[in-house]
Scaffold this active site. Structure first.
Site, PDB file in Angstrom:
ATOM      1  CB  ALA A  33      -0.843   0.057   1.247  1.00  0.00           C
ATOM      2  CD  GLN A  45       7.006  -3.720   0.802  1.00  0.00           C
ATOM      3  OE1 GLN A  45       6.919  -3.083  -0.223  1.00  0.00           O
ATOM      4  NE2 GLN A  45       8.171  -4.512   0.900  1.00  0.00           N
ATOM      5  CE  LYS A  80      -0.046  -1.460   8.155  1.00  0.00           C
ATOM      6  NZ  LYS A  80      -1.343  -0.944   8.893  1.00  0.00           N
ATOM      7  CG  ASP A 103      -9.503   3.029   5.537  1.00  0.00           C
ATOM      8  OD1 ASP A 103     -10.448   3.290   4.357  1.00  0.00           O
ATOM      9  OD2 ASP A 103      -8.333   2.810   5.501  1.00  0.00           O
TER      10      ASP A 103
END
Length: 576
Positions: free
Chosen positions: A141, A145, A160, A295
């Site tokens: 992203a 990543q 992450k 989100d």
């Protein structure tokens, strides 16, 4: 290599960032020229469209151009575009629809860099921490990543890793955006109620929270605690021993993307059950916990074989104050009841309208724009339609969207969109409003009990139809049980806190010098199928044991004091 000074910032600090770049303007000059060049071409194109009357033909083209510019400019501007996609008070509708398509994806960076960041932050080598790890990122992203790995204990985890030098890049762009907003704000036809730089600062605060993975881990644990009694909501466990501000290691979720019913059905998952979990958990976040996932896009939600909704990525969260939760309930009820004046007052309280706004010209506009959304049935209600219609009011009336509610709008609209992708006939109110009605009828907190009184009375008059509507809507959920709700209601009515409602109900029953037996009969017809005599007896005994003989005597004396004598003298009265 020495780390960049701004990479040490723990929180967003506009003044500290500005001081740094004022002393080193050369670090921002080239970036500013690139930004100006790209947006100058966009603005010139808009102006040419206006001069040559090409605006209607080129709307879609310009919206796509804006999306591509933001994507080209990288992480900060991608996040800006995503934030703007929830701001109908700042961006016109055709641009909003295109910004929603912004993809938070970029090419991955090398494993060597990612693993060195992990080793530098944790003091462990990849081999010491993991028994196995994917040869390349499974997702990349704009901010980080993700790798799939296995601990030496056998647990599967997601690793992450934040992009290198991310904070210096974000701070540089935030500095330039803030500077540009200060220069351009006087020339923009915006209705914010405050300086545009405050919007940028709010965005910066949330962005810094999102890139702090210690903060994200704490958010995940708080979210898990809120849903600890809900077996249908899954939150991954955080492995703190391998985590830092730039590294997050969390439990791997074996789930399926919420894209189509086909892949869910093939996995033996009930799509309707997943939809229900998503909607009800979303309402619980907003109206009960006040702590919500801002989100919930398809990449952050998964369905498991146990019909659980698994949430991941807790970087973008927000907290609602208690009064905000209560006022949100008010606004929803006012909208469904078509009380547009009360709805306008709720908008003032929530910050959508300034406190000194004259609401009376706005009330007819609300009715005109929103009136046909609810229609003849509450189930015709659609949140996406409400937000689209509401955006039409932004340019004619002094509405603005507070930053916190921009996140709520984004969250709710996204969840509704996901549900619609699984069930095109889905209506969020089929699940949402029964939940709200149940919460009001149960009245398990003083705040909700006060809201119930506000809903049932209008200008001092008891609204029988509203009580009927609440019960009917609550009963549309097959799991709703009227007996515990009635028991709670009886206990509340017999309490000191319930004195006002008790007195008002007595007056309502005898209003107009008659007993309102027709209204009572309608209520009985609504609930009689759900009520068994033995359950009524058990509930009544349980409720009555809560009160002393003295309390019962006080309530009885109020009854005879408050009921008008004419109700007894009326020949048609059943009290004779």
């Amino acid at each position: 290599m020495n780390p960049h000074p701004l990479s040490q910032l723990q929180r967003y600090d506009a003044d500290a960032i500005a001081r740094y770049y004022r002393r080193r303007p050369w670090e921002a000059i080239w970036r500013s020229l690139v930004i100006i060049w790209l947006f100058a071409g966009f603005v010139i194109g808009l102006q040419f469209d206006h001069w040559f009357l090409k605006e209607p033909d080129h709307k879609s083209k310009r919206a796509q151009q804006l999306r591509k510019i933001l994507t080209h400019l990288g992480p900060t501007f991608i996040k800006v575009g995503q934030a703007l996609s929830t701001r109908p008070d700042l961006i016109r509708k055709d641009f909003l629809e295109e910004l929603v398509k912004l993809q938070d994806q970029l090419p991955p960076f090398s494993n060597a860099i990612a693993f060195s960041i992990f080793e530098r932050d944790t003091g462990l080598t990849i081999e010491e921490a993991f028994q196995d790890i994917s040869p390349s990122p499974i997702a990349a992203a704009s901010l980080a990543q993700v790798y799939r790995a296995q601990l030496h204990t056998g647990e599967e985890v997601a690793l992450k890793v934040q992009r290198p030098n991310l904070l210096p890049r974000l701070t540089r762009d935030l500095f330039l955006i803030r500077l540009g907003s200060k220069v351009l704000s006087p020339f923009l036809p915006l209705n914010l109620g405050h300086d545009l730089t405050l919007v940028v600062d709010e965005f910066g605060i949330k962005l810094f929270e999102e890139v702090d993975y210690i903060n994200e881990g704490r958010n995940a644990e708080k979210f898990a605690h809120n849903f600890r009694d809900n077996p249908h909501v899954k939150v991954p466990k955080i492995h703190w021993e391998y985590s830092s501000r730039r590294i997050l290691v969390l439990e791997w979720i074996h789930g399926y993307k919420l894209t189509t019913t086909t892949n869910l059905r093939q996995a033996g998952i009930d799509a309707n059950a997943i939809i229900e979990v998503g909607v009800v958990s979303g309402l619980q976040q907003l109206l009960e916990h006040g702590f919500f996932h801002a989100d919930p896009h398809p990449g952050n939600l998964f369905a498991t074989k146990d019909n659980q909704m698994a949430f991941i990525d807790f970087g973008m969260m927000d907290q609602l104050d208690p009064w905000m939760k209560e006022t949100l309930v008010d606004a929803i009820v006012h909208l469904v009841n078509k009380d547009y004046e009360d709805l306008a007052h709720a908008f003032v309280k929530l910050g959508f309208l300034a406190p000194d706004t004259d609401i009376y010209p706005i009330v007819p506009a609300l009715e005109l724009v929103l009136g046909d959304i609810v229609g003849q049935s509450v189930r015709d209600f659609n949140i996406k339609t409400v937000t689209d219609r509401f955006s039409e009011l932004m340019y004619d009336y002094p509405f603005r969207v507070p930053a916190k509610f921009a996140l709520i709008i984004r969250s709710v609209v996204t969840q509704e969109g996901l549900a619609l992708s699984l069930d095109p006939d889905f209506k969020i109110v089929d699940l949402g409003y029964p939940y709200i009605a149940q919460q009001l009828l149960k009245g398990e907190s003083p705040q909700l009990r006060r809201r119930l009184v506000d809903v049932l009375f209008k200008d001092g008059e008891f609204k029988w139809n509203r009580l009927e509507n609440l019960i009917e809507i609550a009963r549309s959920d097959e799991t709703f049980d009227i007996i515990p709700t009635a028991q709670l209601g009886l206990q509340y009515l017999m309490s000191e806190e319930g004195r006002f409602l008790r007195q008002q109900l007595l007056l309502a029953l005898t209003e107009g010098d008659r007993l309102h037996t027709e209204e009572v009969q309608r209520l009985w017809n609504l609930i009689k199928e759900d009520i068994k005599p033995e359950r009524i007896w058990d509930a009544a005994i349980t409720s009555l044991t809560e009160f002393s003989t003295q309390r019962a005597s006080e309530v009885a004396s109020e009854w005879f004091r408050d009921v008008p004598l004419s109700a007894f003298n009326n020949p048609t009265s059943p009290l004779r």
